[in-house]
Design a protein around this motif. Structure first.
Motif, PDB file in Angstrom:
ATOM      1  N   GLU A  80       2.263  -3.327   5.804  1.00 33.27           N
ATOM      2  CA  GLU A  80       1.329  -2.203   5.971  1.00 33.27           C
ATOM      3  C   GLU A  80       1.487  -1.172   4.862  1.00 33.27           C
ATOM      4  N   ARG A  81       2.699  -1.063   4.286  1.00 35.25           N
ATOM      5  CA  ARG A  81       2.999   0.022   3.356  1.00 35.25           C
ATOM      6  C   ARG A  81       3.160  -0.417   1.906  1.00 35.25           C
ATOM      7  N   SER A  82       3.378  -1.689   1.667  1.00 38.85           N
ATOM      8  CA  SER A  82       3.721  -2.156   0.325  1.00 38.85           C
ATOM      9  C   SER A  82       2.537  -2.069  -0.638  1.00 38.85           C
ATOM     10  N   PRO A  83       2.788  -1.614  -1.866  1.00 38.88           N
ATOM     11  CA  PRO A  83       1.727  -1.606  -2.883  1.00 38.88           C
ATOM     12  C   PRO A  83       1.499  -2.982  -3.511  1.00 38.88           C
ATOM     13  N   VAL A  84       2.380  -3.955  -3.222  1.00 37.11           N
ATOM     14  CA  VAL A  84       2.195  -5.321  -3.709  1.00 37.11           C
ATOM     15  C   VAL A  84       2.106  -6.263  -2.504  1.00 37.11           C
ATOM     16  N   LYS A  85       1.530  -7.425  -2.715  1.00 38.02           N
ATOM     17  CA  LYS A  85       1.399  -8.392  -1.631  1.00 38.02           C
ATOM     18  C   LYS A  85       2.770  -8.873  -1.167  1.00 38.02           C
ATOM     19  N   ILE A  86       2.886  -9.090   0.120  1.00 42.46           N
ATOM     20  CA  ILE A  86       4.114  -9.612   0.718  1.00 42.46           C
ATOM     21  C   ILE A  86       3.863 -11.051   1.173  1.00 42.46           C
TER      22      ILE A  86
END
Length: 402
Positions: free
Chosen positions: A269-275
């Motif tokens: 929900e918070r990451s600026p890159v894909k997880i």
């Protein structure tokens, strides 16, 4: 195998069901042979071993499958082989192999008390892949045509290699070998050893990613796989995701323990890159939670572990329904690559495939016509079954004798 011939009557088709000689010849499973294979390199990051299974039939056809049962001392592959030969073989011998889904359900129910995940699901996965290979050979068509048809004839692949945290220059030079051959994406993962793994030092981790971006240039997609040598907290993973975003990485893979689904939900929900995650998950029920809670942007099932192609199709439907991205995991052998390619061909949005580029006889030498990417793309075989033929000399050379 023979089926009823078809006679057209106007715009309709009628089956000659009154001619016994035209009925499909009965085919039965007569034997299962499981073999534990390994690379010479025993490091877990090298993907040291697999369990290969061959399913023999009454008409002489043989199907091949593989379980991604990797461990540093061969115990996982050996245990999978034991389950196949002592547990699964008595259940399936005598059955018609051209019923992969029926057999899958039978095995899942009859192993429910001690299976569902882990070694038993490895075994079911290997057998299921072999049954689809067998069915394709029996009908004279590729597996992809059996499981839904072909959306594509080739697929973009990324070169999958290992971090060298002791020598950034050497690591970048290895990646350049593949980018010069036309790969436009490279994934770096894990590390050479537990003591020198990526993920142990935040400053050094960022320095490694920065160095790779500068060395490979802005046009190459870079993926970062934290791996299983370390376990970050969600807060630390978010901090590193923010740091890595400065260098435009394509995804951050498995920065958290595989069972921390709540942590993955929070991070995604918070990451600026894909997880990305999922290589260690089992069956559609395990993936249901990952997918429906949006615990990742990119879902990475391994058909040699998650339940074979039968379960892979169910997982893929979930991924598409929840509008996520599916990129199969594949770091074990050429059999796994072959299964992934047939699977990807049948997916509406199968845009990317992992392709191990570190040295391994199980990848480079196991089949008679090894997979080779051209300009970063793998051609998807359209020959019967998985479209591969094993080299028995390599099987024998890699065999774990126990």
């Amino acid at each position: 195998m023979e089926f009823f011939p078809i006679r057209k009557i106007g715009n309709r088709e009628k089956l000659y069901s009154d001619r016994p000689k035209c009925r499909r010849r009965t085919m039965k499973i007569t034997n299962i042979t499981a073999k534990s294979l390994r690379n010479a390199e025993r490091s877990l990051s090298a993907g040291p071993g697999v369990c290969m299974v061959e399913v023999e039939t009454s008409n002489g056809l043989v199907g091949v499958g593989e379980a991604c049962a990797q461990s540093e001392h061969d115990e996982a592959a050996l245990a999978t082989a034991l389950i196949l030969e002592r547990g699964i073989k008595p259940i399936v011998v005598g059955l018609d192999p051209v019923n992969p889904r029926v057999i899958w359900e039978k095995l899942y129910l009859e192993t429910e008390w001690f299976g569902r995940m882990g070694t038993v699901m490895h075994a079911i996965s290997a057998l299921d892949i072999a049954l689809w290979d067998l069915m394709g050979k029996a009908l004279g068509v590729s597996v992809s045509r059996l499981i839904g048809g072909r959306f594509r004839e080739d697929v973009k692949t990324y070169a999958s290699i290992i971090f060298d945290m002791e020598n950034f220059e050497s690591m970048a030079d290895e990646a350049k070998i593949w980018t010069k051959e036309g790969y436009t994406a490279v994934k770096f993962g894990w590390g050479q050893t537990r003591d020198t793994a990526f993920g142990l030092d935040a400053e050094k981790d960022e320095a490694a990613v920065k160095y790779l971006r500068e060395a490979l240039g802005p046009e190459i997609d870079i993926m970062v796989d934290v791996g299983r040598y370390v376990n970050w907290t969600p807060a630390h993973a978010l901090e590193m995701a923010r740091r890595f975003s400065k260098y435009g990485i394509y995804w951050l893979e498995e920065p958290l323990p595989q069972d921390d689904v709540e942590g993955f939900i929070w991070l995604t929900e918070r990451s600026p890159v894909k997880i990305a995650t999922g290589e260690g998950e089992y069956n559609r029920f395990g993936f249901k939670r990952l997918i429906t809670t949006h615990a990742a942007d990119i879902v990475q099932p391994d058909v040699g572990r998650a339940g074979g192609l039968t379960e892979g199709m169910r997982i893929a439907d979930l991924v598409q329904t929840w509008n996520l991205e599916l990129v199969p995991h594949g770091f074990s052998s050429a059999i796994n690559v072959a299964a992934n390619l047939q699977w990807i061909a049948s997916l509406p949005r199968g845009a990317l495939c992992e392709f191990r580029r570190t040295k391994s006889p199980l990848m480079a030498d196991l089949i008679k016509d090894p997979f080779e990417a051209e300009q970063g793309k793998l051609k998807i075989p359209d020959r019967p079954g998985l479209g591969i033929e094993l080299r028995e000399d390599i099987v024998e050379a890699c065999l774990v004798k126990y």
